[in-house]
Enzyme design. Sequence first.
Site, PDB file in Angstrom:
ATOM      1  CE1 TYR B  29     -24.918 114.783 -19.408  1.00 25.81           C
ATOM      2  CE2 TYR B  29     -26.378 116.244 -20.179  1.00 25.81           C
ATOM      3  CZ  TYR B  29     -25.127 115.525 -20.416  1.00 25.81           C
ATOM      4  OH  TYR B  29     -24.663 115.421 -21.807  1.00 25.81           O
ATOM      5  CG  HIS B 188     -18.197 120.027 -16.186  1.00 22.56           C
ATOM      6  ND1 HIS B 188     -17.118 120.150 -15.759  1.00 22.56           N
ATOM      7  CD2 HIS B 188     -18.294 118.708 -16.547  1.00 22.56           C
ATOM      8  CE1 HIS B 188     -16.489 118.922 -15.302  1.00 22.56           C
ATOM      9  NE2 HIS B 188     -17.207 118.105 -16.024  1.00 22.56           N
ATOM     10  NE  ARG B 218     -20.621 111.785 -13.494  1.00 24.88           N
ATOM     11  CZ  ARG B 218     -20.671 112.288 -14.774  1.00 24.88           C
ATOM     12  NH1 ARG B 218     -19.707 112.357 -15.440  1.00 24.88           N
ATOM     13  NH2 ARG B 218     -21.663 112.196 -15.457  1.00 24.88           N
ATOM     14  CG  ASN B 220     -20.441 110.919 -19.207  1.00 28.24           C
ATOM     15  OD1 ASN B 220     -21.640 110.982 -19.505  1.00 28.24           O
ATOM     16  ND2 ASN B 220     -19.575 111.847 -19.679  1.00 28.24           N
ATOM     17  CD  GLU B 261     -15.574 109.313 -20.690  1.00 27.48           C
ATOM     18  OE1 GLU B 261     -15.104 109.737 -21.524  1.00 27.48           O
ATOM     19  OE2 GLU B 261     -16.077 110.015 -19.791  1.00 27.48           O
ATOM     20  CE1 TYR B 312     -21.053 118.783 -24.719  1.00 26.96           C
ATOM     21  CE2 TYR B 312     -21.705 116.832 -23.533  1.00 26.96           C
ATOM     22  CZ  TYR B 312     -20.865 117.850 -23.593  1.00 26.96           C
ATOM     23  OH  TYR B 312     -19.617 117.855 -22.839  1.00 26.96           O
TER      24      TYR B 312
END
Lengths: 330, 332
Positions: B29, B188, B218, B220, B261, B312
């Site tokens: 991340y 988050h 961004r 993801n 995404e 996750y």
Amino acid sequence: MTSEVLTAYRRPLPLRRGLELVVREVRTESLGVCSVVLERESRGPLPEYVPGSHVLVECAAPTGTTVNAYSLTGSGNSPVDYAISVQFRAGGTGGSAFIHGLVPGDRVQVSLPRNGFAPTATATHHVLVAGGIGITPVLSHAEAAVRWGRPFTVLYGYRDGSAPHLERMRRLCGERLVECVGREALARQLTESLRRQPMGTHLYVCGSGSLTDATLQTARDFGWPEGRLHHEVFDTVALDPGEPFTVRLARSGGELPVPSGVSLLEALEVEGIGVPNLCRQGVCGECRLSVTAGTPVHRDSFLSPAEKSSNTCLMPCVSRSEGPILEVDL
Amino acid sequence: MSIDAPSHLDLPEHVRRFPFPFPHDRYMYSVNVEPGRNPSQTAAGRWGERILEVDGFYLQDLEARAAVLDRDPSRAAQMSHMRPGVWGALHLVLTELAVTYPEWMAYERHGDRCRWTNRLQQLQTDFIVGADYSLPEGPLRFLSTQVQDDFALLNLREGALWLDAGVITFAADWSMGFDVGLPFSEIHGPVPRAADLGVIDRAEQFLLNLQPGDPYRRTNWTMTVDRRMDTSTESYPEWAQDRSLVVTDPALPDRLHLRVEVQHLIKVPTTGDLLFLVRTHLLSLRELAAVPAWGRRLAEVLRTLPEDLADYKGIARYRDAAARWLQEADAA
């Protein structure tokens, strides 16, 4: 309202990325206050803005160019012009004299609208306090509140005979406008109003420093939480163009100038030295460079305090050099 | 370093435009934001020149969204104070669409009176900004019928961002109904490591400082079995077991998709609310392996992804099988 934000002039980034507008109309609003209406040469639509926004205006004064911030007096919805109202100040740096000297057809460089005084969407009620020329962002708030049916009250304090936009406020607000002639009347009304407000009311104040301080203090004395108190803040952080310096490239041996107003990252890119980067705002960490000599001025929010004080790295998208020369590992 | 043969001109459009998200062989991340409209080169082509991308899946995706909303209206949510923000977002999106695709879309506005034309849907409609009744399904739902992106609106107050409106039908295992009304930091909370890395705080700080007219984006990613757009928490029983079944399925390379995404972050000019657009792109392992650099990179990312992140993302069951297939395809 106005605040001087810069004296030694270099056109800052928000103005370089701003708009060149044409003066359509100049009118006297009240004693010592004039309103200037700006539009695009094409008369096309202008960017919308949040109620309570201001623009930075480049003012060419005899003593040098300055940049002043002035509130926009519209609702921000689908504008075709930007209107500002400016109080003439004899002792200022010449910004207000510049505005008062404008005539239709003049060209003015302005930034895009910026905001530090937005309404609170969840507020049950807005109490908007204005002193004199401080009415300008309050007018913007009132326009938008009427449009969206948000409950509000305006307390407008002015000196007799000098109340900019009074007629417009009366038409717009009706009984929601409370007029106070003179400082003492406003102080009494503040005590009266701030003592009893519904839960969830937010207070906004714009006026002189002393009016702002007194209003906020009265609210605090009645137990208002800090989160519900708002006063106009002109955002000047992004303006600081920094001192020029020279960057020395440790590995390739070259030296490049980094002028004021140009980031180290941009200066390197101009010379074809690409540094991987993403946000260009000092938050993502992608463009980090190692520093091999000199002391950086850190302006990012990525590096830890320990990393910053070690002087061994910097984020060239926002950070600069303390001294005339900074050496990086490139 | 090997160079891919310049055969990518033969690749289908959706492969050439695919936003391949991995700049490195290892994934972690980060606040991986960059200015919107920046063209991004990939091994197969490029993407990112525009905020809103209308592609060959346009009508299909919008039909899928309408079906999800019919089944479960809770995917569209709006707190009452968000009316100005929703209208502002609609105006922003329609303006952007019309500027990007003038051959299909047109948007005229005179004061608050608007006319919207969308030739891809044989649609022309008139409405009045601020008058919810002037659009039969209201401005929030109407917006969701015009772009493939899911979207959320975050309101800025008390120094934080609150998810107070949106239409999320293609969520990658989260729930609009659950998250609406929550602040950014709590939404988050479940993301492993991100808080410790300081990523969440820095991202929120960044978003708070965003100015109108400065779109950022961004990417993801996760993975999905089949071309299933709706992998929300609500529909979990429908898709969860496929994650185990696919491991031994010979059709794995066609069923398993990299799900990317492209998220855009734009300030709504009239309210300062943050519009968060989420556009989901799916590419099967087989399509991906047609670009050797992508196949190798994804295999490496999957092989080295820490266990907690794999859990996750919900890909722990099949990530080894996927990496193996990609490596074999590369060797073949």
